[in-house]
Design an enzyme around this catalytic site. Structure first.
Site, PDB file in Angstrom:
ATOM      1  CG  HIS A 107     -60.159 -37.362 -37.554  1.00  0.00           C
ATOM      2  ND1 HIS A 107     -61.193 -38.261 -37.426  1.00  0.00           N
ATOM      3  CD2 HIS A 107     -60.439 -36.355 -36.711  1.00  0.00           C
ATOM      4  CE1 HIS A 107     -62.067 -37.799 -36.539  1.00  0.00           C
ATOM      5  NE2 HIS A 107     -61.628 -36.644 -36.095  1.00  0.00           N
ATOM      6  CB  THR A 118     -57.110 -37.093 -42.595  1.00  0.00           C
ATOM      7  OG1 THR A 118     -58.135 -37.470 -41.653  1.00  0.00           O
ATOM      8  CG2 THR A 118     -57.755 -36.509 -43.846  1.00  0.00           C
TER       9      THR A 118
END
Length: 161
Positions: free
Chosen positions: A89, A87
């Site tokens: 992130h 992701t």
């Protein structure tokens, strides 16, 4: 390897410097290696009484580094690791930590050692963690850089004769 071309760091007596180390807690094996490297550097430079503060993760490094800088430390060493996942992130945490730590240095005019590993996988992180089988010791390098920068800041702040 990213350590290629790194300069030899001059060891000097930094025993008069106030130093703090702020370290993330995630990825225990890597963080233990980074902290051990920082401790080796502090010992090599004669810093016997550094403060170590642990935070949950790399994202939390800047705010605690800023609080330590505000307390008058000459150098703050930030240690963390972010491993790429599936992701975005990874990008958010890496950018926030980097931008935040730069801001700490600029806002407080304090040396900040950047010992945040941003790696694609666990193997890359372990290879940079300063462990017995690692090829690099980023905890040591970040601490050395912070101490050398703190010395330089002290020199330029001193009145010129």
């Amino acid at each position: 390897m990213s350590g290629h071309g790194a300069p030899d760091q001059e060891i000097f007596d930094a025993s008069g410097l106030r130093v703090a180390v702020v370290a993330a807690s995630r990825h225990t094996q890597v963080m233990d290696g980074l902290l051990a490297g920082a401790e080796r550097a502090l010992a090599a430079y004669g810093v016997a009484d550094a403060r170590t503060v642990r935070v949950p993760g790399t994202f939390e490094l800047p705010v605690v580094a800023s609080a330590l800088a505000a307390q008058g430390y000459d150098a703050v060493v930030a240690l963390g690791v972010v491993i790429r996942g599936g992701t975005p992130h990874f990008d958010y945490v890496c950018n926030a930590a980097t931008d935040g730590l730069v801001r700490v240095g600029l806002d407080h005019t304090v040396a900040v050692g950047f010992g945040v590993l941003t790696c694609d996988n666990d193997e890359q992180a372990l290879d940079r963690a300063g462990l017995p089988d690692s090829r690099e010791d980023k905890g040591y390098e970040a601490t050395s850089a912070a101490l050398l920068t703190a010395r330089t800041l002290g020199e330029i702040a001193a009145p010129t004769p």
